[in-house]
Design a protein around this motif. Structure first.
Motif, PDB file in Angstrom:
ATOM      1  N   ARG A  49       9.453  26.369  61.289  1.00 52.22           N
ATOM      2  CA  ARG A  49       8.978  25.388  60.312  1.00 52.22           C
ATOM      3  C   ARG A  49      10.140  24.519  59.845  1.00 52.22           C
ATOM      4  O   ARG A  49      11.198  25.043  59.467  1.00 52.22           O
ATOM      5  CB  ARG A  49       8.342  26.085  59.106  1.00 52.22           C
ATOM      6  N   SER A  50       9.927  23.226  59.859  1.00 46.19           N
ATOM      7  CA  SER A  50      10.926  22.289  59.348  1.00 46.19           C
ATOM      8  C   SER A  50      10.283  21.401  58.285  1.00 46.19           C
ATOM      9  O   SER A  50       9.091  21.074  58.376  1.00 46.19           O
ATOM     10  CB  SER A  50      11.508  21.431  60.473  1.00 46.19           C
ATOM     11  N   CYS A  51      11.077  21.025  57.304  1.00 50.06           N
ATOM     12  CA  CYS A  51      10.573  20.244  56.171  1.00 50.06           C
ATOM     13  C   CYS A  51      11.478  19.034  55.971  1.00 50.06           C
ATOM     14  O   CYS A  51      12.693  19.169  55.844  1.00 50.06           O
ATOM     15  CB  CYS A  51      10.545  21.122  54.920  1.00 50.06           C
ATOM     16  N   ARG A  81      14.598  24.496  56.842  1.00 52.57           N
ATOM     17  CA  ARG A  81      14.146  24.977  58.145  1.00 52.57           C
ATOM     18  C   ARG A  81      14.183  26.500  58.155  1.00 52.57           C
ATOM     19  O   ARG A  81      15.130  27.103  57.655  1.00 52.57           O
ATOM     20  CB  ARG A  81      15.047  24.422  59.256  1.00 52.57           C
ATOM     21  N   ASP A  88      16.278  17.177  58.546  1.00 55.97           N
ATOM     22  CA  ASP A  88      15.538  18.319  57.995  1.00 55.97           C
ATOM     23  C   ASP A  88      16.176  18.744  56.669  1.00 55.97           C
ATOM     24  O   ASP A  88      17.393  18.947  56.591  1.00 55.97           O
ATOM     25  CB  ASP A  88      15.567  19.494  58.961  1.00 55.97           C
ATOM     26  N   THR A 143      12.507  30.249  60.353  1.00 54.36           N
ATOM     27  CA  THR A 143      11.812  30.817  61.503  1.00 54.36           C
ATOM     28  C   THR A 143      11.158  32.127  61.091  1.00 54.36           C
ATOM     29  O   THR A 143      11.734  32.904  60.331  1.00 54.36           O
ATOM     30  CB  THR A 143      12.795  31.073  62.663  1.00 54.36           C
TER      31      THR A 143
END
Length: 356
Positions: free
Chosen positions: A222-224, A210, A207, A212
């Motif tokens: 959400r993670s990218c 990241r 990741d 919340t």
């Protein structure tokens, strides 16, 4: 912009009527009748400041006929230039992100004609509408992308975000010519490209960002993940692929998660934008929905508007955009409260617009 009326017998200048209409919309007024009532009720001093003769003010019929005779393209362009000038004074062009999205004016639907459609370019950070263009029934959003952004004079180093519909090779070529960068969502309308992105080795990628978020009765994680690409992706100018994974759960159902995975591509290189910035711009794309479209639907009740004749729906949409954007530029976040505030004193909309 040109006045659509014959020169003979004109009592009220075009700029006076349009400015008065924007002031009324700032105060929360939603229709031709309501705008005319605001004009009729303002004190003589306010009428004089607007450029009206206090004992000879524009009637509802005159306001309606003039607004419906105007070219919505010219009006939106003029408002866009005015807003861009004000936005430039408060925000920097470098690193600016502009979201492009369309909206149906559902209230304009009749038994014989479909709802009108308008496409808008909105500054993500400020929530200011910089350009707007109508999408008539003979075309679609794809063909109106470049004409929309042509209304913005300087796009250098600006990041353009758009949904999957605008993941088009012609669009990125146009943006490269304008010196702009882009982040485009990729979905099923580009099946070959989407398959290439899903096939990348995402499991081996950590990741990059990241966060919340908790609100509206739910929690979202959400993670990218980001991959630099040089070959294997059949899309011009693309340098990075992005995977966004969203896990949501309702607070009253703590063990039940829904997961959504979205892919995007960008021409921004790793040294030009950090992972958190890319994730922020992708999420910020929905600012146009939250800060503009939702306000027009809920605060101004646009979808139930009874204005359907001629170019009326597009003209009123332009006036609402102008009012919302002018309020946003002052840092206001609650448009409904701002409408009530400006309705209590007729000079407040004029002060907001810089007339007095």
């Amino acid at each position: 912009m040109p006045d659509p009326r014959a020169r003979r017998g004109v009592r009220h200048q075009l700029t006076v009527v349009v400015t008065a209409a924007v002031c009324a919309v700032v105060a929360g007024y939603r229709s031709y009748t309501a705008i005319a009532e605001w004009v009729a009720d303002v004190p003589a001093a306010t009428a004089l400041a607007l450029g009206m003769t206090p004992d000879r003010r524009p009637s509802e019929a005159m306001i309606r006929r003039l607004l419906q005779a105007m070219d919505p393209q010219l009006l939106t362009a003029a408002i866009g230039v005015w807003l861009a000038g004000r936005a430039t004074a408060t925000t920097s062009t470098a690193g600016r992100a502009i979201a492009v999205d369309g909206k149906a004016l559902r209230g304009s639907r009749t038994t014989d004609t479909p709802a009108r459609h308008v496409m808008t370019a909105c500054d993500q950070a400020a929530g200011v509408v910089l350009a707007s263009i109508d999408v008539d029934g003979k075309t679609n959003e794809i063909t109106r992308f470049a004409p929309l952004l042509d209304q913005i004079s300087d796009l250098r180093d600006t990041v353009i975000t758009a949904d999957a519909l605008h993941c088009q090779r012609e669009h990125v070529t146009y943006l490269a010519e304008r010196g702009a960068h882009w982040i485009l969502t990729v979905k099923g309308n580009q099946p070959h490209l989407h398959a290439q992105l899903t096939a990348l080795p995402w499991r081996a990628v950590p990741d990059a960002a990241r966060d919340t978020d908790r609100g509206h009765g739910r929690r979202e994680i959400r993670s990218c993940k980001i991959l630099t690409i040089s070959t294997g992706i059949d899309f011009p100018h693309a340098t990075q692929a992005i995977q966004i994974r969203r896990r949501r759960r309702r607070l009253d159902q703590p063990k039940r998660f829904t997961t959504e995975t979205v892919y995007a591509i960008t021409d921004l290189r790793p040294h030009q934008a950090k992972p958190a910035q890319l994730a922020g711009w992708i999420r910020g794309h929905w600012s146009i929905e939250n800060k503009v479209h939702w306000v027009r639907d809920v605060t101004y009740d646009e979808d139930r508007s009874q204005i359907r004749t001629s170019t009326g729906p597009e003209i009123m949409a332009a006036l609402r955009n102008a009012a919302i954007s002018a309020l946003r530029l002052t840092g206001i976040t609650n448009i409904a409260a701002a409408n009530r505030h400006h309705a209590r004193d007729s000079t407040r909309p004029l002060t907001l617009l810089g007339i007095i």
